[in-house]
Structures are given as structure tokens and as C-alpha cells.
Design a protein around this motif. Structure first.
Motif, PDB file in Angstrom:
ATOM      1  N   UNK A   1       0.854  -1.182   0.000  1.00 30.30           N
ATOM      2  CA  UNK A   1       0.000   0.000   0.000  1.00 30.30           C
ATOM      3  C   UNK A   1       0.889   1.231   0.000  1.00 30.30           C
ATOM      4  N   UNK A   2       0.554   2.175  -0.870  1.00 31.03           N
ATOM      5  CA  UNK A   2       1.355   3.375  -1.049  1.00 31.03           C
ATOM      6  C   UNK A   2       0.505   4.604  -0.769  1.00 31.03           C
ATOM      7  N   UNK A   3       1.106   5.577  -0.103  1.00 27.55           N
ATOM      8  CA  UNK A   3       0.487   6.881   0.106  1.00 27.55           C
ATOM      9  C   UNK A   3       1.217   7.858  -0.800  1.00 27.55           C
ATOM     10  N   UNK A   4       0.464   8.593  -1.604  1.00 25.74           N
ATOM     11  CA  UNK A   4       1.102   9.501  -2.547  1.00 25.74           C
ATOM     12  C   UNK A   4       0.175  10.664  -2.877  1.00 25.74           C
ATOM     13  N   UNK A   5       0.768  11.684  -3.484  1.00 24.44           N
ATOM     14  CA  UNK A   5      -0.025  12.752  -4.086  1.00 24.44           C
ATOM     15  C   UNK A   5       0.511  13.060  -5.482  1.00 24.44           C
ATOM     16  N   UNK A   6       1.156  12.084  -6.088  1.00 24.69           N
ATOM     17  CA  UNK A   6       1.743  12.197  -7.412  1.00 24.69           C
ATOM     18  C   UNK A   6       0.662  12.022  -8.484  1.00 24.69           C
ATOM     19  N   UNK A   7       0.441  13.055  -9.273  1.00 22.11           N
ATOM     20  CA  UNK A   7      -0.610  13.001 -10.297  1.00 22.11           C
ATOM     21  C   UNK A   7      -0.321  11.972 -11.379  1.00 22.11           C
ATOM     22  N   UNK A   8       0.956  11.711 -11.681  1.00 26.23           N
ATOM     23  CA  UNK A   8       1.286  10.705 -12.686  1.00 26.23           C
ATOM     24  C   UNK A   8       0.888   9.316 -12.205  1.00 26.23           C
ATOM     25  N   UNK A   9       1.123   9.029 -10.939  1.00 20.63           N
ATOM     26  CA  UNK A   9       0.708   7.750 -10.365  1.00 20.63           C
ATOM     27  C   UNK A   9      -0.814   7.649 -10.366  1.00 20.63           C
ATOM     28  N   UNK A  10      -1.460   8.742 -10.022  1.00 20.47           N
ATOM     29  CA  UNK A  10      -2.920   8.764  -9.957  1.00 20.47           C
ATOM     30  C   UNK A  10      -3.540   8.412 -11.314  1.00 20.47           C
ATOM     31  N   UNK A  11      -2.941   8.871 -12.390  1.00 20.91           N
ATOM     32  CA  UNK A  11      -3.478   8.600 -13.723  1.00 20.91           C
ATOM     33  C   UNK A  11      -3.305   7.153 -14.149  1.00 20.91           C
ATOM     34  N   UNK A  12      -2.334   6.445 -13.546  1.00 14.12           N
ATOM     35  CA  UNK A  12      -2.077   5.051 -13.920  1.00 14.12           C
ATOM     36  C   UNK A  12      -2.885   4.049 -13.105  1.00 14.12           C
ATOM     37  N   UNK A  13      -3.675   4.525 -12.163  1.00 19.70           N
ATOM     38  CA  UNK A  13      -4.413   3.632 -11.261  1.00 19.70           C
ATOM     39  C   UNK A  13      -5.900   3.622 -11.574  1.00 19.70           C
ATOM     40  N   UNK A  14      -6.524   2.498 -11.259  1.00 14.89           N
ATOM     41  CA  UNK A  14      -7.982   2.455 -11.230  1.00 14.89           C
ATOM     42  C   UNK A  14      -8.434   3.258 -10.025  1.00 14.89           C
ATOM     43  N   UNK A  15      -9.702   3.569  -9.977  1.00 13.32           N
ATOM     44  CA  UNK A  15     -10.216   4.396  -8.901  1.00 13.32           C
ATOM     45  C   UNK A  15     -11.451   3.747  -8.283  1.00 13.32           C
ATOM     46  N   UNK A  16     -11.499   3.713  -6.968  1.00 12.58           N
ATOM     47  CA  UNK A  16     -12.676   3.220  -6.268  1.00 12.58           C
ATOM     48  C   UNK A  16     -13.745   4.302  -6.316  1.00 12.58           C
ATOM     49  N   UNK A  17     -14.940   3.929  -6.746  1.00  6.00           N
ATOM     50  CA  UNK A  17     -16.048   4.876  -6.789  1.00  6.00           C
ATOM     51  C   UNK A  17     -16.979   4.541  -5.635  1.00  6.00           C
ATOM     52  N   UNK A  18     -16.997   5.428  -4.656  1.00  3.92           N
ATOM     53  CA  UNK A  18     -17.848   5.240  -3.486  1.00  3.92           C
ATOM     54  C   UNK A  18     -19.156   5.982  -3.715  1.00  3.92           C
ATOM     55  N   UNK A  19     -20.307   5.338  -3.465  1.00  5.92           N
ATOM     56  CA  UNK A  19     -21.594   6.038  -3.621  1.00  5.92           C
ATOM     57  C   UNK A  19     -21.718   7.215  -2.644  1.00  5.92           C
TER      58      UNK A  19
END
Length: 113
Positions: A80-98
Motif C-alpha cells: 500500500x502506497x500513500x502519494x499525491x503524485x498526479x502521474x501515479x494517480x493517472x495510472x491507477x484504477x479508482x474506487x467509486x464510493x456512492x
């Protein structure tokens, strides 16, 4: 040719927690059960989440809160990684919470010595 530079900011509420690809079925089962317990999800939905890694589990957190989430899942031995890197964010799937997930499970964490 322009080369971009990564800007990593220390503060702010723009941190996210990423679950990286899991190596074995045992790891997937363990982290899925932990996610289901923490976020009060059905286990099958948690299995779907960990089947699509790397995935951003929670987004828009303060740095301290993101570290607490990572600490909560440390016993599951998931990457598990903690980051605020926008490049990493673009390469990941995203959990969509209702609705925004409850972080009440963070109160169960024992402080590290």
C-alpha cells in the motif's frame, strides 16, 4: 522537447492511498477481508476491488489521515502506497464510493511505538 517535473506537495488534502498489485490469491483474500471489514462492504465487492489493482482506495485525504489508513492495513502485508503524485494517480484504477466512506475504523489503530 519539454520534460515535465513532478511537483510533490507536503500539505493539503490531495493525498491518496493505492493498493498495488497483489502477488498471490492468499494476499488478495486477506486484503479483501480487511477492506470489507474496514469499510463495511460485502466481501464479494471487496474481492472485486482488489482484483483491479493498482487501485486508489481512498482519495482527497490529509497526509496524516492517509498514513493512518496505510498503518491500518499494514498487518495484511499488502503493498500500500500513500502519494499525491498526479502521474501515479493517472495510472491507477479508482474506487467509486456512492457516499464518502467512513474512516471510523482508524480509531481502532494502536499507536506505533
Amino acid at each position: 522537447m519539454l520534460s515535465g517535473t513532478r511537483k510533490v506537495q507536503a500539505g493539503g488534502q490531495d493525498w491518496f492511498v493505492v493498493v498495488n498489485p497483489l502477488k498471490s490469491e492468499l494476499e488478495r483474500n486477506k486484503i479483501a477481508r480487511e477492506i470489507a471489514k474496514a469499510f463495511h462492504l460485502p466481501v464479494d465487492e471487496a474481492f472485486d476491488l482488489v482484483g483491479n489493482t493498482p487501485i486508489i482506495l481512498i482519495d482527497n485525504l490529509l497526509y496524516a489521515t492517509a498514513l493512518q489508513v496505510k498503518q491500518y492495513f499494514r498487518n495484511s502485508h499488502a503493498d500500500i502506497v500513500v502519494s499525491n503524485d498526479n502521474f501515479l494517480k493517472r495510472r491507477c484504477y479508482r474506487t467509486v464510493w456512492p457516499t464518502s466512506p467512513s474512516l471510523a475504523f482508524l480509531h481502532q489503530i494502536e499507536p506505533q511505538p
